[in-house]
Design a protein around this motif. Structure first.
Motif, mmCIF file in Angstrom:
data_model
loop_
_atom_site.group_PDB
_atom_site.id
_atom_site.type_symbol
_atom_site.label_atom_id
_atom_site.label_comp_id
_atom_site.label_asym_id
_atom_site.label_seq_id
_atom_site.Cartn_x
_atom_site.Cartn_y
_atom_site.Cartn_z
ATOM 1 N N UNK A 88 87.608 -15.407 53.656
ATOM 2 C CA UNK A 88 87.343 -16.784 54.077
ATOM 3 C C UNK A 88 88.072 -17.776 53.170
ATOM 4 N N UNK A 128 90.959 -20.396 54.214
ATOM 5 C CA UNK A 128 90.789 -21.821 53.907
ATOM 6 C C UNK A 128 91.945 -22.332 53.041
ATOM 7 N N UNK A 136 79.252 -11.996 57.409
ATOM 8 C CA UNK A 136 80.654 -12.171 57.012
ATOM 9 C C UNK A 136 81.568 -12.202 58.237
ATOM 10 N N UNK A 137 81.151 -11.516 59.306
ATOM 11 C CA UNK A 137 81.929 -11.558 60.552
ATOM 12 C C UNK A 137 81.985 -12.983 61.072
ATOM 13 N N UNK A 138 80.827 -13.664 61.041
ATOM 14 C CA UNK A 138 80.761 -15.044 61.527
ATOM 15 C C UNK A 138 81.575 -15.969 60.625
ATOM 16 N N UNK A 139 81.417 -15.768 59.327
ATOM 17 C CA UNK A 139 82.061 -16.643 58.337
ATOM 18 C C UNK A 139 83.591 -16.553 58.441
ATOM 19 N N UNK A 189 85.415 -15.398 60.939
ATOM 20 C CA UNK A 189 85.900 -15.852 62.254
ATOM 21 C C UNK A 189 85.895 -17.372 62.337
ATOM 22 N N UNK A 190 84.908 -17.987 61.687
ATOM 23 C CA UNK A 190 84.858 -19.444 61.647
ATOM 24 C C UNK A 190 86.058 -20.017 60.901
ATOM 25 N N UNK A 191 86.420 -19.351 59.805
ATOM 26 C CA UNK A 191 87.583 -19.803 59.033
ATOM 27 C C UNK A 191 88.859 -19.661 59.859
ATOM 28 N N UNK A 208 88.992 -19.894 63.080
ATOM 29 C CA UNK A 208 88.942 -20.986 64.061
ATOM 30 C C UNK A 208 89.555 -22.258 63.486
ATOM 31 N N UNK A 209 89.134 -22.606 62.274
ATOM 32 C CA UNK A 209 89.606 -23.856 61.662
ATOM 33 C C UNK A 209 91.107 -23.812 61.341
ATOM 34 N N UNK A 260 93.387 -22.019 62.950
ATOM 35 C CA UNK A 260 94.135 -22.128 64.214
ATOM 36 C C UNK A 260 94.096 -23.546 64.764
ATOM 37 N N UNK A 278 85.736 -8.999 64.393
ATOM 38 C CA UNK A 278 85.801 -10.360 63.853
ATOM 39 C C UNK A 278 87.271 -10.730 63.637
ATOM 40 N N UNK A 300 84.588 -10.912 68.849
ATOM 41 C CA UNK A 300 85.309 -11.709 67.861
ATOM 42 C C UNK A 300 85.635 -13.100 68.415
ATOM 43 N N UNK A 354 82.633 -15.319 68.280
ATOM 44 C CA UNK A 354 82.333 -15.798 66.918
ATOM 45 C C UNK A 354 83.239 -16.970 66.578
ATOM 46 N N UNK A 355 84.507 -16.828 66.937
ATOM 47 C CA UNK A 355 85.492 -17.863 66.634
ATOM 48 C C UNK A 355 85.227 -19.134 67.443
ATOM 49 N N UNK A 390 82.048 -21.313 66.944
ATOM 50 C CA UNK A 390 82.111 -22.146 65.747
ATOM 51 C C UNK A 390 82.596 -23.556 66.099
ATOM 52 N N UNK A 425 79.526 -24.718 60.920
ATOM 53 C CA UNK A 425 80.455 -24.025 60.017
ATOM 54 C C UNK A 425 79.813 -23.826 58.644
#
Lengths: 297, 320
Positions: free
Chosen positions: A148, A152, A181-184, A186-188, A190-191, A193, A214, B180, B183-184, B187, B308
């Motif tokens: 992550x 970032x 950690x999969x969520x965390x 994948x969220x990173x 997202x941001x 991209x 993930x 996956x 999840x993405x 968010x 987030x």
């Protein structure tokens, strides 16, 4: 016990290590686990640990991967001191603390991933490389956090992110924390991209479970090494669920490409050029190699 | 009384069978003398139930979470919401029967309700694939979420799944990619997402619809990276070690609350949700209404940031 867990149970009992662990430095000769040909270990190393007879790709340690992927001396590691703790007080045959200690001793690594910045054929990148030899490359809090932070860092510095996966999935000894950690991660992604930045996921043998489900499947471009095992559920679990033999090549790179999940499969000797080509196609720029200039703050 | 009883409920069941015998005797003989005794015994049985339920082992809570009479996704839709209209299909492959959803109204306001649906009996379970979704289920869920987002409708996800279907078909159609992607993309959703685990929260199959601004669990539900049985089989190579695995994994609502994995616990009556479903439906409605109100005036950007950061902080490690 549910039927699935019964399968998982059967699976666990069925697992028997068939191949002897490879220990190249000590051995002059190595037997290929795929074609059984005997290879002179120096030849194997010179060939990027790919069997010259059958092209079987041996697994690499993260440092070996750095050496063959990144420009010489360009890698600067980040967050190397992050280390796992037994926050749940998890103990199976031995305690998780003890497992961590043993894994560190065996691999010389702090956890199952190293992250940092570097250059690939002149292109500046943020890169994470997983190492299967550290507890099966499993993703716990440290792996999740390092990946992550790396993503970032890529987002903040507008760097393309490249992640080499080699992982059995979530680390059970950290329970639900590893699922998170999969969520965390994948969220990173997202941001990253969202900022119009490039993420290349390189799937190496093996990439399964929570890692596949993930960040590893989220690349703008998903690359794979030949014949890598890539999947969600383990092959034995599936075999027992459907009660049929699995098709040949199931969950291998070509299968993933045939089913639309992988953009391209690259032989290890071509992988670096492939990545560089994608960086060029997506309008990234090589860092002109002048003197002292460092991209670091 | 419910029809199905768990092993640890045996003492209660035995007491009740005695009570029934006494009741029969009393009815047959028209003897009112026994009424006092019967009342006392019922009190004793309920006290015993309370005592047992206040001291459940994690593996016993697993059994309550999987109780065959436990209310399911559609029960909550029926009792907590109105005007539910199911929306079918992922627009690219098919319609999953294990992961379903649609528009509904909560307190007169539209919401998008999504959740896994197990079967109530064998036939129903076959139709629902035993509540194990295929990739198209996760893709449908994401489609519905995007639809909700487009029209500023908040999303409610109720989680009840032992895991995504581990079969050839799922691998072929990319179940890992489907989860996956959820999840993405979850968010980034610009509407509030409220998640409640109502039964079993099994691994990636649960997480694939569980990226919420707020995540709650019913008191006797579980949420885990792997089932205790699966964990026991892999780490101990012995499925009978699942009680120990359950203890180690920390899968109960109170433990997960203390780890900040979940935000709230919705209380259940002694004996579990199935012992008094109406009570649980009321609590669920109240909870959902309260949480939607909390996020009602959040801007899209604030909702994204809130979600987030909620997941960003999860993880425990040392940093020398």
């Amino acid at each position: 016990m549910s039927i699935l867990e019964w399968f998982a149970d059967k699976k666990a009992k069925a697992i028997k290590p068939k191949t002897k662990k490879l220990d190249i430095p000590g051995n002059l000769w190595v037997k290929c686990v795929s074609c059984s040909q005997v290879i002179y270990s120096k030849d194997l190393e010179a060939n990027l640990k790919v069997c010259p007879h059958c092209q079987h790709h041996f697994r690499l340690t993260c440092h070996e991967r750095v050496a063959i992927t990144l420009d010489e001396n360009s890698f600067e590691e980040t967050n190397s001191f992050l280390s796992s703790i037994n926050s749940l007080g998890f103990t199976d045959a031995i305690s998780y603390d003890e497992r961590i200690k043993q894994a560190k001793k065996k691999t010389g690594l702090n956890d199952a991933v190293i992250t940092g910045t570097g250059r690939i054929d002149g292109f500046p990148v943020a890169v994470a490389i997983m190492d299967f030899s550290y507890m099966g490359g499993s993703m716990g809090s440290v792996v999740g956090e390092k990946i992550t932070r790396l993503i970032e860092l890529g987002t903040e510095n507008r760097l393309p992110v490249i992640i080499f996966s080699a992982s059995g999935g979530a680390r059970m000894q950290e329970g639900i924390l590893s699922l998170m950690q999969m969520a965390k991660t994948s969220g990173a992604v997202y941001r990253h991209k969202e900022q119009g930045l490039l993420f290349i996921s390189v799937l190496t043998d093996p990439t399964t479970g929570g890692t596949t489900a993930s960040f590893a499947m989220l690349g703008d471009i998903n690359l794979a090494e030949p014949n890598a095992l890539i999947g969600f559920a383990g092959p034995r679990v599936i075999e027992q669920t459907i009660r049929q033999k699995l098709p040949k090549g199931f969950q291998r790179s070509q299968y993933l490409q045939d089913h639309g999940m992988v953009d391209s499969i690259a032989h290890r000797k071509d992988l670096r050029d492939h990545i560089a080509a994608f960086l060029e196609m997506t309008r990234h720029h090589r860092l002109v190699p002048i003197t002292e200039e460092t991209p670091h703050e | 009384m419910n029809k199905f009883h768990l092993e640890f409920e045996k003492p209660i069941v035995e007491l009740y069978s005695k009570i029934n015998d006494l009741q029969k005797l009393s009815d047959e003989e028209g003897n009112k003398d026994l009424d006092d005794d019967i009342a006392k015994l019922i009190l004793k049985a309920e006290k015993l139930r309370e005592k047992i339920y206040s001291n459940l082992e994690p593996i016993q809570i697993v059994q309550v979470a999987r109780h065959p009479e436990r209310p399911l996704f559609l029960d909550y839709i029926q009792h907590c919401m109105t005007d539910y209209i199911e929306l079918h299909g992922d627009r690219s492959y098919g319609d999953d029967k294990a992961l379903i959803g649609g528009f509904a109204k909560l307190d007169g306001e539209p919401v998008m309700a999504i959740g896994q649906q197990r079967g109530k009996n064998t036939k129903d379970n076959i139709y629902r694939n035993f509540g194990m979704p295929q990739p198209e289920g996760y893709r449908k869920a994401l489609r519905l979420m995007k639809l909700a987002e487009k029209f500023k409708v908040p999303i409610i996800c109720l989680v009840d799944v032992q895991g995504a279907y581990p079969g050839l078909s799922g691998e072929e159609r990319g179940v890992a990619e489907a989860i996956a992607k959820n999840l993405e993309q979850m968010m980034g959703l610009k509407v509030p997402v409220i998640v409640v685990v109502i039964g079993e929260g099994g691994s990636g199959g649960a997480l694939g619809i569980a990226i919420g601004n707020r995540v709650a669990m019913l008191k006797y539900s579980i949420y885990s990276v792997i089932s205790p049985e699966g964990c026991a089989a892999i780490l101990w190579r012995d499925a009978t070690m699942s009680p120990v695995a359950a203890q180690n994994l920390g899968i109960t609502s109170d433990r997960l609350k203390s780890l900040d994995i979940i935000d709230d616990i919705i209380d259940e009556p002694v004996g579990g949700a199935h012992a008094d479903p109406d009570k649980v439906y009321k609590k669920m409605s109240a909870y959902l209404k309260k949480e939607l109100k909390r996020y009602a005036d959040y801007s899209p950007l604030r909702l994204q940031e809130d979600r987030y950061q909620r997941f960003r902080k999860l993880g425990r490690f040392s940093e020398r």
